[in-house]
Design a protein around this motif. Structure first.
Motif, PDB file in Angstrom:
ATOM      1  N   GLN A 197       0.828  -1.201   0.000  1.00 24.72           N
ATOM      2  CA  GLN A 197       0.000   0.000   0.000  1.00 24.72           C
ATOM      3  C   GLN A 197       0.870   1.262   0.000  1.00 24.72           C
ATOM      4  OE1 GLN A 197      -4.056  -0.069   2.032  1.00 24.72           O
ATOM      5  NE2 GLN A 197      -2.820   1.008   3.521  1.00 24.72           N
ATOM      6  N   HIS A 198       1.924   1.253   0.808  1.00 21.85           N
ATOM      7  CA  HIS A 198       2.848   2.387   0.852  1.00 21.85           C
ATOM      8  C   HIS A 198       3.653   2.495  -0.447  1.00 21.85           C
ATOM      9  CE1 HIS A 198       2.421   4.071   4.876  1.00 21.85           C
ATOM     10  NE2 HIS A 198       2.297   2.838   5.341  1.00 21.85           N
ATOM     11  N   THR A 199       3.986   1.341  -1.023  1.00 17.64           N
ATOM     12  CA  THR A 199       4.747   1.353  -2.273  1.00 17.64           C
ATOM     13  C   THR A 199       3.972   2.063  -3.378  1.00 17.64           C
ATOM     14  OG1 THR A 199       5.846  -0.732  -1.705  1.00 17.64           O
ATOM     15  CG2 THR A 199       5.833  -0.106  -4.022  1.00 17.64           C
ATOM     16  N   VAL A 200       2.693   1.708  -3.509  1.00 20.67           N
ATOM     17  CA  VAL A 200       1.853   2.340  -4.536  1.00 20.67           C
ATOM     18  C   VAL A 200       1.695   3.830  -4.248  1.00 20.67           C
ATOM     19  CG1 VAL A 200      -0.474   2.412  -5.516  1.00 20.67           C
ATOM     20  CG2 VAL A 200       0.626   0.203  -5.075  1.00 20.67           C
ATOM     21  N   LEU A 201       1.421   4.178  -2.983  1.00 21.88           N
ATOM     22  CA  LEU A 201       1.223   5.584  -2.640  1.00 21.88           C
ATOM     23  C   LEU A 201       2.495   6.393  -2.869  1.00 21.88           C
ATOM     24  CD1 LEU A 201      -0.547   7.852  -1.532  1.00 21.88           C
ATOM     25  CD2 LEU A 201       0.161   7.173   0.776  1.00 21.88           C
ATOM     26  N   ARG A 202       3.640   5.841  -2.500  1.00 22.32           N
ATOM     27  CA  ARG A 202       4.902   6.566  -2.690  1.00 22.32           C
ATOM     28  C   ARG A 202       5.129   6.896  -4.165  1.00 22.32           C
ATOM     29  NH1 ARG A 202      10.801   4.120  -1.125  1.00 22.32           N
ATOM     30  NH2 ARG A 202      10.242   2.639  -2.758  1.00 22.32           N
ATOM     31  N   GLU A 203       4.897   5.921  -5.038  1.00 21.04           N
ATOM     32  CA  GLU A 203       5.122   6.154  -6.467  1.00 21.04           C
ATOM     33  C   GLU A 203       4.140   7.177  -7.023  1.00 21.04           C
ATOM     34  OE1 GLU A 203       6.747   6.142 -10.138  1.00 21.04           O
ATOM     35  OE2 GLU A 203       7.577   5.308  -8.277  1.00 21.04           O
ATOM     36  N   PHE A 204       2.856   7.020  -6.690  1.00 24.05           N
ATOM     37  CA  PHE A 204       1.866   7.964  -7.203  1.00 24.05           C
ATOM     38  C   PHE A 204       2.066   9.358  -6.619  1.00 24.05           C
ATOM     39  CE2 PHE A 204      -1.685   4.753  -8.500  1.00 24.05           C
ATOM     40  CZ  PHE A 204      -0.983   4.485  -9.670  1.00 24.05           C
ATOM     41  N   ALA A 205       2.378   9.449  -5.323  1.00 24.00           N
ATOM     42  CA  ALA A 205       2.597  10.752  -4.703  1.00 24.00           C
ATOM     43  C   ALA A 205       3.793  11.455  -5.328  1.00 24.00           C
ATOM     44  CB  ALA A 205       2.803  10.600  -3.202  1.00 24.00           C
ATOM     45  N   SER A 206       4.818  10.689  -5.675  1.00 28.53           N
ATOM     46  CA  SER A 206       5.980  11.269  -6.327  1.00 28.53           C
ATOM     47  C   SER A 206       5.614  11.834  -7.694  1.00 28.53           C
ATOM     48  CB  SER A 206       7.070  10.195  -6.484  1.00 28.53           C
ATOM     49  OG  SER A 206       8.187  10.704  -7.193  1.00 28.53           O
ATOM     50  N   LEU A 207       4.814  11.108  -8.448  1.00 25.48           N
ATOM     51  CA  LEU A 207       4.397  11.573  -9.775  1.00 25.48           C
ATOM     52  C   LEU A 207       3.516  12.814  -9.671  1.00 25.48           C
ATOM     53  CD1 LEU A 207       3.621   8.115 -11.433  1.00 25.48           C
ATOM     54  CD2 LEU A 207       5.627   9.573 -11.818  1.00 25.48           C
ATOM     55  N   GLY A 209       3.604  14.976  -7.213  1.00 24.53           N
ATOM     56  CA  GLY A 209       4.475  16.058  -6.781  1.00 24.53           C
ATOM     57  C   GLY A 209       5.300  16.642  -7.918  1.00 24.53           C
ATOM     58  N   LYS A 210       5.621  15.830  -8.904  1.00 21.37           N
ATOM     59  CA  LYS A 210       6.383  16.305 -10.067  1.00 21.37           C
ATOM     60  C   LYS A 210       5.486  16.932 -11.124  1.00 21.37           C
ATOM     61  CE  LYS A 210       9.976  12.751  -9.531  1.00 21.37           C
ATOM     62  NZ  LYS A 210      10.544  11.498 -10.099  1.00 21.37           N
ATOM     63  N   GLY A 211       4.173  16.902 -10.877  1.00 19.25           N
ATOM     64  CA  GLY A 211       3.246  17.469 -11.850  1.00 19.25           C
ATOM     65  C   GLY A 211       3.007  16.581 -13.057  1.00 19.25           C
ATOM     66  N   LEU A 212       3.349  15.301 -12.963  1.00 23.13           N
ATOM     67  CA  LEU A 212       3.206  14.378 -14.091  1.00 23.13           C
ATOM     68  C   LEU A 212       1.849  13.687 -14.115  1.00 23.13           C
ATOM     69  CD1 LEU A 212       6.771  12.760 -13.954  1.00 23.13           C
ATOM     70  CD2 LEU A 212       5.936  14.491 -15.563  1.00 23.13           C
ATOM     71  N   ALA A 213       1.125  13.738 -13.007  1.00 22.01           N
ATOM     72  CA  ALA A 213      -0.183  13.076 -12.929  1.00 22.01           C
ATOM     73  C   ALA A 213      -1.009  13.765 -11.858  1.00 22.01           C
ATOM     74  CB  ALA A 213      -0.020  11.592 -12.598  1.00 22.01           C
ATOM     75  N   THR A 214      -2.316  13.513 -11.878  1.00 20.48           N
ATOM     76  CA  THR A 214      -3.214  14.044 -10.847  1.00 20.48           C
ATOM     77  C   THR A 214      -3.648  12.902  -9.929  1.00 20.48           C
ATOM     78  OG1 THR A 214      -5.216  13.620 -12.148  1.00 20.48           O
ATOM     79  CG2 THR A 214      -4.111  15.756 -12.468  1.00 20.48           C
ATOM     80  N   PRO A 215      -4.071  13.225  -8.704  1.00 21.21           N
ATOM     81  CA  PRO A 215      -4.603  12.167  -7.841  1.00 21.21           C
ATOM     82  C   PRO A 215      -5.760  11.417  -8.500  1.00 21.21           C
ATOM     83  CG  PRO A 215      -4.208  14.145  -6.553  1.00 21.21           C
ATOM     84  CD  PRO A 215      -4.011  14.527  -7.996  1.00 21.21           C
ATOM     85  N   GLU A 216      -6.618  12.151  -9.227  1.00 24.46           N
ATOM     86  CA  GLU A 216      -7.770  11.519  -9.883  1.00 24.46           C
ATOM     87  C   GLU A 216      -7.311  10.502 -10.922  1.00 24.46           C
ATOM     88  OE1 GLU A 216      -9.024  15.473  -8.286  1.00 24.46           O
ATOM     89  OE2 GLU A 216      -7.322  14.744  -9.467  1.00 24.46           O
ATOM     90  N   ALA A 217      -6.304  10.866 -11.737  1.00 28.77           N
ATOM     91  CA  ALA A 217      -5.812   9.944 -12.767  1.00 28.77           C
ATOM     92  C   ALA A 217      -5.194   8.703 -12.128  1.00 28.77           C
ATOM     93  CB  ALA A 217      -4.786  10.655 -13.650  1.00 28.77           C
TER      94      ALA A 217
END
Length: 323
Positions: A197-207, A209-217
């Motif tokens: 669960q943390h692994t997935v969140l860390r990767e998505f949160a990083s993306l 934070g870099k402006g490469l994706a939105t939480p919704e996407a």
């Protein structure tokens, strides 16, 4: 050591998780005492259990005719000694604060039958740390239920370094006896469930934070894409299906090399939002605006979706919802 059919269980902590675990034991045919410090907490727990039971009946996961027998097995106790008296399995389900858990577990073990199994449903504190100050640490083994505990079948069983093999085996047996699926996990930070669960969140949160994706996407990719096939295929099954040659190729190496290795959540939007006072659903704002979304309706829909997937796995007829 108790047999796989308990004469009584005790759940310590009358919050959401404790109430759900108590209902799971009662539905599994085990008399259970739910302990809470405050009478109002026990009243709230009783009301939540009634609502949860009603939901299960409405989803055909429980038989309304069994209501009397199920609720007859449930007792609400404000005295710790009376709650654990005669219990072969005692599980703590209070807040994730190690010293509070240690104190309660010590009190519970002193008041319990000498051979009673002792447990905690923690997802964040290691078994070795919780059993360290117990008089009989060999009888302690984590049983990590996941919310909603009365619906989700999987339970992580985590022995500490001083847990006896017989205690770990007995914990798994009694969980199986109430219809749960125990999986023994290593005593490492996050065990297995929280780690992924943390692994997935860390990767998505990083993306994000870099402006490469939105939480919704990210959430749509996870819920409608990756998670949709997970009931049919785990990570290692998919690796074998795709072929290990492919997963050792240049494309896979490029992905692995580009994955986030941030070691502190504060370096991502998880920490940045928290610093601004946005703590998530409880504060009305996190990655989403929970003043604009109904948190209770979200949780109800979560439970409905879990139920749908459970029915699919069991081969029951399911009416698919429109998205």
């Amino acid at each position: 050591m108790p047999s796989n059919r308990l004469s009584k269980a005790a759940v310590l902590g009358a919050g959401t998780m404790g109430a759900q675990i108590a209902l799971a034991f009662a539905m599994g045919g085990v008399p259970v005492s739910l302990w809470g410090r405050r009478p109002e907490a026990l009243r709230d727990a009783s009301e939540r259990i009634s609502r949860d039971w009603g939901f299960l009946v409405s989803e055909d996961l429980a038989n309304r005719d069994d209501e009397g027998a199920v609720f007859e097995r449930l007792k609400f106790e404000s005295g710790l000694e009376s709650a654990v008296e005669g219990a072969g399995f005692v599980i703590e389900a209070i807040s994730e604060e190690i010293e509070s858990k240690r104190r309660l577990l010590r009190r519970a073990q002193l008041a319990s039958d000498e051979n009673a199994l002792l447990s905690s449903t923690t997802s964040a504190i290691m078994a070795g740390d919780l059993q360290a100050e117990l008089g009989n640490p060999e009888l302690f083994c984590i049983a990590h239920f996941a919310q909603p505990a009365h619906i989700v079948s999987l339970v992580e069983v985590v022995p500490g370094d001083r847990t006896s093999e017989s205690a770990a085996a007995a914990t798994s047996e009694l969980l199986e006896s109430i219809g749960k699926v125990p999986v023994e996990c290593p005593d490492i930070p996050g065990f297995l469930w929280a780690r992924i669960q943390h692994t997935v969140l860390r990767e998505f949160a990083s993306l994000v934070g870099k402006g490469l994706a939105t939480p919704e996407a990210c959430d749509k990719i996870l819920k409608l894409g990756y998670a949709a096939r997970l009931p049919a295929m785990g990570a290692f099954e998919h690796a074998d299906l795709a072929g290990l040659k492919l997963l050792n190729g240049d494309a896979a190496k490029a992905v692995w090399a580009d994955l986030s290795n941030v070691s502190d959540p504060a370096e991502t939007p998880v920490g940045q939002l928290f610093e601004r006072g946005f703590e998530g659903m409880s504060s009305g704002r996190g990655f989403y605006d929970w003043n604009a979304r109904d948190p209770e309706e979200f949780k109800k829909e979560r439970d409905r979706e879990i139920v749908r997937r459970m029915k699919i796995l069991s081969g029951a007829e399911v009416r698919l919802k429109n998205r």
